[in-house]
Design an enzyme around this catalytic site. Structure first.
Site, PDB file in Angstrom:
ATOM      1  N   LYS A  24      30.031  31.883  39.955  1.00  0.00           N
ATOM      2  CA  LYS A  24      29.310  32.717  39.011  1.00  0.00           C
ATOM      3  C   LYS A  24      27.989  33.268  39.570  1.00  0.00           C
ATOM      4  O   LYS A  24      27.514  32.832  40.607  1.00  0.00           O
ATOM      5  CB  LYS A  24      29.059  31.922  37.728  1.00  0.00           C
ATOM      6  CG  LYS A  24      30.356  31.479  37.017  1.00  0.00           C
ATOM      7  CD  LYS A  24      31.270  32.632  36.643  1.00  0.00           C
ATOM      8  CE  LYS A  24      32.222  32.327  35.505  1.00  0.00           C
ATOM      9  NZ  LYS A  24      33.418  31.537  35.882  1.00  0.00           N
TER      10      LYS A  24
HETATM   11  C1  PLP Z   1      34.195  30.804  34.507  1.00  0.00           C
HETATM   12  C2  PLP Z   1      34.556  31.150  33.145  1.00  0.00           C
HETATM   13  C3  PLP Z   1      34.617  30.197  32.108  1.00  0.00           C
HETATM   14  C4  PLP Z   1      34.550  28.735  32.345  1.00  0.00           C
HETATM   15  O1  PLP Z   1      33.432  28.285  33.019  1.00  0.00           O
HETATM   16  P1  PLP Z   1      33.513  26.966  33.922  1.00  0.00           P
HETATM   17  O2  PLP Z   1      32.084  26.677  34.196  1.00  0.00           O
HETATM   18  O3  PLP Z   1      34.275  27.312  35.169  1.00  0.00           O
HETATM   19  O4  PLP Z   1      34.161  25.910  33.130  1.00  0.00           O
HETATM   20  C5  PLP Z   1      34.857  30.639  30.827  1.00  0.00           C
HETATM   21  N1  PLP Z   1      35.051  31.939  30.554  1.00  0.00           N
HETATM   22  C6  PLP Z   1      35.029  32.888  31.510  1.00  0.00           C
HETATM   23  C7  PLP Z   1      35.223  34.315  31.140  1.00  0.00           C
HETATM   24  C8  PLP Z   1      34.810  32.524  32.847  1.00  0.00           C
HETATM   25  O5  PLP Z   1      34.823  33.458  33.794  1.00  0.00           O
END
Ligand code: PLP
Length: 400
Positions: A186
């Site tokens: 992210k």
């Molecule tokens: C990455 C992501 C999540 C989940 O986040 P994690 O930290 O990996 O559990 C949820 N929704 C979207 C749209 C994502 O891209």
């Protein structure tokens, strides 16, 4: 795209502060920690950055979704409208809460189509989760309007859009609650981690209680259970994550600015290819520029173009075939294979609705994604790399 590109001395310093006290947990140990509260500081800084009243750090974006649904009291018997194009976590969180996800279509921005909310309403619908995919806002104003009109709660999945905004206001702060992810892919990362933001004290309290079932959060309150009214579980963020988050958050504006520059350069290159169009941006200013989504005249052209780009070493994600981001590809979901042999909550006798998950329910997603390719935008891009991409695109254009 990911904040891991910038991990350096700033992160090291914050993490060393934690190492120096040896207190890895966010609660308690008030004497030993000598005033170091990294998670709490990260929450305060993140809330201030977003312009939200409250923020709560948790273990992941997925956990943030689950804790938020608990805070919103969404659960068994309820339906939640979720876009068909999103990371699967959004859908799983609804199931984890014991509720049933309802597939919503997307518009040309690749995000939830506000017009599809009313089409998917039943008497069981409790909430809607707009997802701001690939760094750019959904039509959140119209989504809010429709939700208000129909008595739905709005939980924003802003996992992919930290720092992005709509008409000057940060995404994640429009709905009743908003969530973020700091996993390793992210825009800012804490390795694993997540955040919930909300302006409502009542929601914050319930999230706080649910995310940690048994430690004193407020040493000033001596009452047993600190006034908690619900049971919880453990989704606590630890001090290392808080430390990483503080350093990364300070870089977020820089990350977005660099991505915007790089995205503009890449967009100019692709814009010269005849037949290439671009994703609709509901607010170009508010785009965090983590991805560049573009489209080709049809499915075959998209596939051919992708193949050529891959041969030239250039990422072009074809999300229609992607295993983790598009409903029709989730075989285990379509088989209702939750992690219990009773297929709860699909077969919950208390659930009185009926949902189906065929592509007939998401015709625009099928059309739009079949001709869309997505390029991740790096924070750091050398002039040489840009030239390489320009050459690759030129070559790929020949197959159109
Ligand atoms: C990455 C992501 C999540 C989940 O986040 P994690 O930290 O990996 O559990 C949820 N929704 C979207 C749209 C994502 O891209």
């Amino acid at each position: 795209m990911p904040g891991f590109e910038l991990i350096g001395d700033e992160e090291r310093k914050e993490v060393m502060d934690v190492m120096d006290t040896g207190v890895l947990m966010r609660y308690g140990f008030d004497r030993e920690r000598r005033g170091v509260f990294k998670v709490r500081e990260f929450e305060q800084a993140f809330a201030a950055y977003c312009g939200a009243r409250h923020a709560l750090g948790v273990t992941s974006g997925s956990a943030a979704l689950k804790v938020s649904l608990a805070a919103l009291d969404v659960g068994p018997g309820d339906e939640v409208i979720v876009p068909a194009f999103t990371f699967i976590a959004t859908w799983e969180a609804v199931l984890e809460a014991g509720a049933i996800p309802v597939p919503a279509d997307i518009d040309e921005s690749l995000n939830l189509d506000p017009d599809d909310i009313e089409a998917k309403l039943t008497k069981h619908t409790r909430a809607v989760i707009p997802v701001h995919m690939c760094g750019a806002p959904a039509r959140i104003d119209r989504i809010l309007k429709s939700a208000r009109k129909n008595g739905l709660l709005v939980l924003e999945d802003t996992a992919q859009a930290a720092g992005a905004s709509f008409k000057g206001r940060k995404l994640g702060t429009f709905g009743e609650m908003g969530i973020f992810s700091f996993d390793y892919y992210k825009t800012i990362t804490t390795g694993e981690g997540g955040m919930i933001v909300t302006n409502r004290k009542k929601r914050y309290d319930r999230a706080d209680w649910y995310h940690d079932h048994g430690h004193d959060h407020n040493p000033k309150v001596s009452r047993a259970l600190e006034g908690r009214t619900i049971l919880g579980f453990n989704y606590r963020m630890n001090e290392f994550q808080g430390a990483m988050g503080l350093a990364q958050l300070r870089k977020l504006e820089y990350i977005i600015a660099e991505q915007k520059k790089n995205k503009a350069a890449l967009k100019r290159i692709l814009g010269e290819v005849k037949g290439v169009g671009f994703r609709l941006l509901h607010d170009p200013e508010g785009d965090s520029a983590t991805f560049l989504a573009y489209n080709l005249p049809d499915r075959n052209a998209a596939r051919r173009f992708q193949k050529e780009m891959a041969a030239a070493g250039i990422d072009a994600i074809y999300y229609k075939d992607n295993l983790w981001h598009y409903l029709p590809n989730w075989e285990h979901f379509l088989a209702r294979s939750t992690a219990n042999s009773k297929k709860y909550p699909f077969k919950d006798p208390g659930y009185k609705g009926k949902q189906t998950y065929g592509t007939n329910r998401i015709p625009n997603a099928e059309k739009i994604l079949s001709r869309t390719l997505v390029m991740p935008i790096p924070i750091r891009m050398s002039p040489e790399r840009l030239e390489q991409i320009a050459a690759g695109v030129k070559k790929a254009a020949k197959v159109l």
